[in-house]
Design an enzyme around this catalytic site. Structure first.
Site, PDB file in Angstrom:
ATOM      1  N   ASP A   9      50.676 -53.884 -22.828  1.00 18.27           N
ATOM      2  CA  ASP A   9      49.740 -55.005 -22.826  1.00 18.27           C
ATOM      3  C   ASP A   9      48.335 -54.423 -22.829  1.00 18.27           C
ATOM      4  OD1 ASP A   9      48.937 -57.835 -22.398  1.00 18.27           O
ATOM      5  OD2 ASP A   9      48.158 -57.062 -20.511  1.00 18.27           O
ATOM      6  N   SER A  10      47.345 -55.292 -23.056  1.00 17.85           N
ATOM      7  CA  SER A  10      45.958 -54.832 -23.019  1.00 17.85           C
ATOM      8  C   SER A  10      45.538 -54.435 -21.605  1.00 17.85           C
ATOM      9  CB  SER A  10      45.043 -55.941 -23.546  1.00 17.85           C
ATOM     10  OG  SER A  10      45.250 -57.126 -22.795  1.00 17.85           O
ATOM     11  N   CYS A  72      51.532 -58.544 -24.813  1.00 26.67           N
ATOM     12  CA  CYS A  72      50.227 -59.151 -25.107  1.00 26.67           C
ATOM     13  C   CYS A  72      50.352 -60.086 -26.311  1.00 26.67           C
ATOM     14  CB  CYS A  72      49.249 -58.024 -25.414  1.00 26.67           C
ATOM     15  SG  CYS A  72      47.613 -58.558 -25.865  1.00 26.67           S
ATOM     16  N   GLU A 151      42.140 -63.677 -13.574  1.00 22.76           N
ATOM     17  CA  GLU A 151      41.969 -62.357 -12.946  1.00 22.76           C
ATOM     18  C   GLU A 151      41.149 -62.444 -11.665  1.00 22.76           C
ATOM     19  OE1 GLU A 151      40.990 -58.948 -15.296  1.00 22.76           O
ATOM     20  OE2 GLU A 151      42.603 -59.392 -16.706  1.00 22.76           O
ATOM     21  N   CYS A 183      49.221 -66.820 -23.833  1.00 25.41           N
ATOM     22  CA  CYS A 183      48.397 -65.724 -23.316  1.00 25.41           C
ATOM     23  C   CYS A 183      49.035 -65.268 -22.012  1.00 25.41           C
ATOM     24  CB  CYS A 183      46.972 -66.213 -23.076  1.00 25.41           C
ATOM     25  SG  CYS A 183      45.918 -64.955 -22.323  1.00 25.41           S
ATOM     26  N   THR A 184      49.017 -63.943 -21.824  1.00 26.88           N
ATOM     27  CA  THR A 184      49.659 -63.360 -20.632  1.00 26.88           C
ATOM     28  C   THR A 184      49.130 -63.931 -19.316  1.00 26.88           C
ATOM     29  OG1 THR A 184      47.987 -61.624 -20.851  1.00 26.88           O
ATOM     30  CG2 THR A 184      50.202 -61.134 -21.661  1.00 26.88           C
ATOM     31  N   HIS A 185      47.859 -64.361 -19.308  1.00 29.80           N
ATOM     32  CA  HIS A 185      47.227 -64.782 -18.053  1.00 29.80           C
ATOM     33  C   HIS A 185      47.515 -66.236 -17.664  1.00 29.80           C
ATOM     34  CE1 HIS A 185      45.105 -61.118 -18.853  1.00 29.80           C
ATOM     35  NE2 HIS A 185      44.343 -61.234 -17.783  1.00 29.80           N
TER      36      HIS A 185
HETATM   37  N1  DGL Z   1      46.829 -59.918 -22.944  1.00 29.71           N
HETATM   38  C1  DGL Z   1      45.962 -60.775 -23.740  1.00 29.71           C
HETATM   39  C2  DGL Z   1      46.831 -61.810 -24.476  1.00 29.71           C
HETATM   40  O1  DGL Z   1      47.879 -62.196 -24.028  1.00 29.71           O
HETATM   41  C3  DGL Z   1      44.896 -61.451 -22.901  1.00 29.71           C
HETATM   42  C4  DGL Z   1      43.849 -60.512 -22.364  1.00 29.71           C
HETATM   43  C5  DGL Z   1      43.053 -59.798 -23.453  1.00 29.71           C
HETATM   44  O2  DGL Z   1      42.200 -60.450 -24.102  1.00 29.71           O
HETATM   45  O3  DGL Z   1      43.280 -58.629 -23.641  1.00 29.71           O
HETATM   46  O4  DGL Z   1      46.455 -62.244 -25.537  1.00 29.71           O
END
Ligand code: DGL
Length: 267
Positions: A9-10, A72, A151, A183-185
């Site tokens: 993931d990022s 991600c 976050e 989105c992961t968040h």
């Molecule tokens: N992990 C990214 C996603 O799910 C979100 C955070 C980022 O912008 O890196 O798209």
């Protein structure tokens, strides 16, 4: 047969995906890589995300993983096809599992998708959904501020509700009955998103869907370990680990014991 899954993931967000995988597949070994030095991916171009994802995959392969999960959404949207062309290792991204479930759930054939600027610009979800059912209309909205709110732990704040309302207003107006949290968040903000959308809208959590899909894939390949042995979990990041551990434990829902920093540019 023992199997080792590599997840990238990022940064921290993919831990929502790891959490679901740990729950569903407690016996598998997992190597998690969070690219914290080059985070975020959301605002980046497809070319850049492809290059970063290529290096992340090479790192995971150096750890001898048998299967790669692109946790991600932005990397799945921009880089999964590219990675599949470059590597022979089996891979799974978050887009298809989420799209499939949305197609199954929608009754009025009006589906919403929320994600980063990159994920929404890529139109990956619309394409995946309309490949399965041409009659479905997809309404998308980039919600970049939600990543920072998740976050920061701004989960039950008034400001968060106002921002979510502002972002989701157009989707409420479109009378969608299914919304993909692409989105992961966003799983952390599920409560407030559900309140704003109302109880009639089904929320699809892409972290949960990819974990289910991974379990199905492993079963089909007959590699789900049958033993009662617990899998090992190793965490790697590309920048100092402090924030990853501190915020990550909230995303993962459990303690993160050891995190190693690596030089991702070497891969
Ligand atoms: N992990 C990214 C996603 O799910 C979100 C955070 C980022 O912008 O890196 O798209």
């Amino acid at each position: 047969m023992k199997i080792k899954i590599g997840i990238f993931d990022s940064g921290i967000g993919g831990l929502t995906v790891a959490a679901r995988i740990f729950e569903l597949l407690p016996q598998v070994d997992v190597v998690y890589f969070g690219d914290t030095a080059r985070y975020p991916y959301g605002p980046r171009s497809s070319k850049v995300v492809q290059k970063l994802s290529y290096q992340n995959t090479r790192f995971l392969l150096s750890k001898k993983v048998d299967f790669i999960v692109v946790a991600c959404n932005t990397a799945s949207a921009f880089a999964l096809d590219h990675l599949k062309r470059k590597f022979n290792t089996p891979m799974l991204g978050v887009i298809e599992p989420g799209a499939k479930t949305a197609v199954r759930y929608t009754k009025n054939k009006r589906v919403g998708v929320i994600g980063t600027v990159g994920t929404i610009a890529s139109k990956s979800y619309s394409k995946a959904i309309r490949k399965l059912d041409k009659n479905i209309r997809v309404f998308s909205r980039a919600c970049p501020l939600l990543v920072a709110l998740a976050e920061e732990g701004y989960i039950n704040k008034k400001a968060t509700t106002m921002i979510v309302q502002e972002y989701l207003k157009p989707l409420v107006r479109k009378r969608i009955d299914t919304l993909i949290l692409a989105c992961t968040h966003y799983p952390l903000l599920k409560g407030v998103i559900a309140r704003v959308m109302g109880s009639k809208v089904k929320l699809i959590d892409s972290a949960e869907e990819i974990a289910f899909e991974l379990k199905r894939c492993l079963r089909a390949k007959r590699v789900t370990a049958r033993s009662n042995e617990r899998g090992t979990h190793a965490f790697f990041v590309s920048d100092v680990p402090e924030k990853f551990v501190q915020v990550g434990e909230r995303f993962l829902g459990r303690k993160i014991r050891r995190v190693q920093r690596i030089e991702i540019d070497r891969y």
